[in-house]
Design a protein around this motif. Structure first.
Motif, PDB file in Angstrom:
ATOM      1  N   SER A   1       0.872  -1.188   0.000  1.00  0.00           N
ATOM      2  CA  SER A   1       0.000   0.000   0.000  1.00  0.00           C
ATOM      3  C   SER A   1       0.903   1.231   0.000  1.00  0.00           C
ATOM      4  O   SER A   1       1.974   1.256   0.603  1.00  0.00           O
ATOM      5  N   CYS A   2       0.460   2.217  -0.680  1.00  0.00           N
ATOM      6  CA  CYS A   2       1.270   3.430  -0.839  1.00  0.00           C
ATOM      7  C   CYS A   2       1.532   4.083   0.520  1.00  0.00           C
ATOM      8  O   CYS A   2       0.602   4.306   1.288  1.00  0.00           O
ATOM      9  N   PRO A   3       2.772   4.344   0.866  1.00  0.00           N
ATOM     10  CA  PRO A   3       3.094   4.964   2.161  1.00  0.00           C
ATOM     11  C   PRO A   3       2.558   6.392   2.248  1.00  0.00           C
ATOM     12  O   PRO A   3       2.420   6.953   3.328  1.00  0.00           O
ATOM     13  N   ASN A   4       2.244   6.987   1.123  1.00  0.00           N
ATOM     14  CA  ASN A   4       1.746   8.358   1.084  1.00  0.00           C
ATOM     15  C   ASN A   4       0.223   8.427   1.196  1.00  0.00           C
ATOM     16  O   ASN A   4      -0.311   9.080   2.077  1.00  0.00           O
ATOM     17  N   CYS A   5      -0.480   7.723   0.301  1.00  0.00           N
ATOM     18  CA  CYS A   5      -1.932   7.822   0.292  1.00  0.00           C
ATOM     19  C   CYS A   5      -2.636   6.541   0.706  1.00  0.00           C
ATOM     20  O   CYS A   5      -3.852   6.487   0.790  1.00  0.00           O
ATOM     21  N   GLU A   6      -1.827   5.473   0.934  1.00  0.00           N
ATOM     22  CA  GLU A   6      -2.348   4.176   1.374  1.00  0.00           C
ATOM     23  C   GLU A   6      -3.228   3.482   0.347  1.00  0.00           C
ATOM     24  O   GLU A   6      -3.980   2.580   0.667  1.00  0.00           O
TER      25      GLU A   6
ATOM     26  N   PHE B   1       5.632   3.046  -8.809  1.00  0.00           N
ATOM     27  CA  PHE B   1       5.010   4.319  -8.443  1.00  0.00           C
ATOM     28  C   PHE B   1       3.570   4.066  -8.037  1.00  0.00           C
ATOM     29  O   PHE B   1       2.930   3.161  -8.568  1.00  0.00           O
ATOM     30  N   CYS B   2       3.070   4.864  -7.119  1.00  0.00           N
ATOM     31  CA  CYS B   2       1.674   4.756  -6.722  1.00  0.00           C
ATOM     32  C   CYS B   2       0.800   5.266  -7.864  1.00  0.00           C
ATOM     33  O   CYS B   2       1.002   6.378  -8.348  1.00  0.00           O
ATOM     34  N   PRO B   3      -0.166   4.453  -8.332  1.00  0.00           N
ATOM     35  CA  PRO B   3      -1.025   4.910  -9.428  1.00  0.00           C
ATOM     36  C   PRO B   3      -1.958   6.038  -9.004  1.00  0.00           C
ATOM     37  O   PRO B   3      -2.507   6.745  -9.846  1.00  0.00           O
ATOM     38  N   GLU B   4      -2.136   6.205  -7.699  1.00  0.00           N
ATOM     39  CA  GLU B   4      -3.032   7.253  -7.190  1.00  0.00           C
ATOM     40  C   GLU B   4      -2.343   8.608  -7.076  1.00  0.00           C
ATOM     41  O   GLU B   4      -2.800   9.607  -7.604  1.00  0.00           O
ATOM     42  N   CYS B   5      -1.205   8.594  -6.338  1.00  0.00           N
ATOM     43  CA  CYS B   5      -0.542   9.869  -6.053  1.00  0.00           C
ATOM     44  C   CYS B   5       0.822  10.016  -6.718  1.00  0.00           C
ATOM     45  O   CYS B   5       1.454  11.049  -6.630  1.00  0.00           O
ATOM     46  N   GLY B   6       1.280   8.939  -7.364  1.00  0.00           N
ATOM     47  CA  GLY B   6       2.555   9.027  -8.069  1.00  0.00           C
ATOM     48  C   GLY B   6       3.770   8.911  -7.177  1.00  0.00           C
ATOM     49  O   GLY B   6       4.900   9.079  -7.641  1.00  0.00           O
ATOM     50  N   GLU B   7       3.580   8.614  -5.916  1.00  0.00           N
ATOM     51  CA  GLU B   7       4.693   8.445  -4.972  1.00  0.00           C
ATOM     52  C   GLU B   7       5.635   7.358  -5.465  1.00  0.00           C
ATOM     53  O   GLU B   7       5.200   6.291  -5.899  1.00  0.00           O
ATOM     54  N   LYS B   8       6.934   7.636  -5.421  1.00  0.00           N
ATOM     55  CA  LYS B   8       7.916   6.635  -5.801  1.00  0.00           C
ATOM     56  C   LYS B   8       7.942   5.576  -4.712  1.00  0.00           C
ATOM     57  O   LYS B   8       8.016   5.894  -3.522  1.00  0.00           O
TER      58      LYS B   8
HETATM   59 ZN   LIG Z   1       0.027   7.176  -3.245  1.00  0.00          ZN
END
Ligand SMILES: [Zn+2]
Ligand SMILES: [Zn+2]
Ligand SMILES: [Zn+2]
Ligand SMILES: [Zn+2]
Length: 215
Positions: A166-171, A180-187
């Motif tokens: 799960s994305c550490p930024n937006c979960e 990359f997170c498909p939601e927020c683009g977090e590496k």
């Molecule tokens: Zn994200």
């Protein structure tokens, strides 16, 4: 007397004595014994002086410990035969003949009532299943236990992966190999070591603390 007359079970015991008659019949399958009621003898077992055989051989046979070898009076023998017939009639209802294997088995524990066969021919399903379980080899049990252990490990791994996935930024939920997170683009894939100086880098760091290399 006896053996040739018996019309059902293979084995029986003659428990008769001077005092009376009794027989025990054994189930062909389990060997369980069924006795008829003791029937007292009204006539004496040995007729004594009036019996020719007894007067001739009584001295010898009288000492024999085994009843069967003693000379019995004709009336005792007759009563004995009758008692045997009676015992057969009395005990026969406790047994039943299997139409498949023709064994005479006890109704009490060797007869499958619903199948109409002896339990050798129609075993109890529950008993068979229990036996099969009991017979399961040690290897099988261990294999099963090992498999369960593997399952646990797999679960742990999946659990870890899920956390990582799960994305550490937006979960947002992520494919475990996403970069990359498909939601927020977090590496998502952080280098563990600085490509410049090789220092270990905490995940999420933007610069190497050692050399200042931009990550
Ligand atoms: Zn994200
Ligand atoms: Zn039986
Ligand atoms: Zn049978
Ligand atoms: Zn560095």
């Amino acid at each position: 007397m006896g053996a040739d007359k018996i019309t059902f079970v293979r084995n029986y015991s003659d428990l008769s004595t001077d005092q009376g008659f009794q027989f025990e019949f054994y189930c062909d399958r389990c060997g369980g014994g069924f006795r008829n009621r003791f029937k007292p003898s009204v006539t004496g077992a040995v007729s004594g002086a009036l019996d020719a055989a007894s007067s001739l051989f009584g001295g010898v046979f009288g000492k024999a410990a085994n009843m069967g070898e003693r000379v019995r009076s004709a009336s005792w023998k007759k009563a004995h035969d009758e008692a045997f017939e009676e015992a057969c009639a009395q005990l026969k209802p406790d047994f039943i003949q299997c139409p498949r294997c023709s064994s005479w088995v006890c109704r009490a524990s060797c007869w499958n009532n619903s199948k109409g066969l002896c339990k050798d021919c129609a075993p109890d399903l529950g008993v068979e299943m229990a036996a099969a379980q009991a017979n399961r080899s040690v290897e099988e049990v261990w294999a099963h236990a090992a498999m369960a252990e593997e399952d646990k490990n797999l679960d742990k791994k999946q659990w870890r992966e899920k956390i990582r996935a799960s994305c550490p930024n937006c979960e947002a939920p992520l494919a475990s190999n996403a970069k990359f997170c498909p939601e927020c683009g977090e590496k998502l894939k952080f280098q563990e070591n600085c490509p410049e100086c090789g220092t270990k880098i905490a995940p999420g760091s933007k610069f190497c603390l050692e050399c200042g290399h931009k990550l």
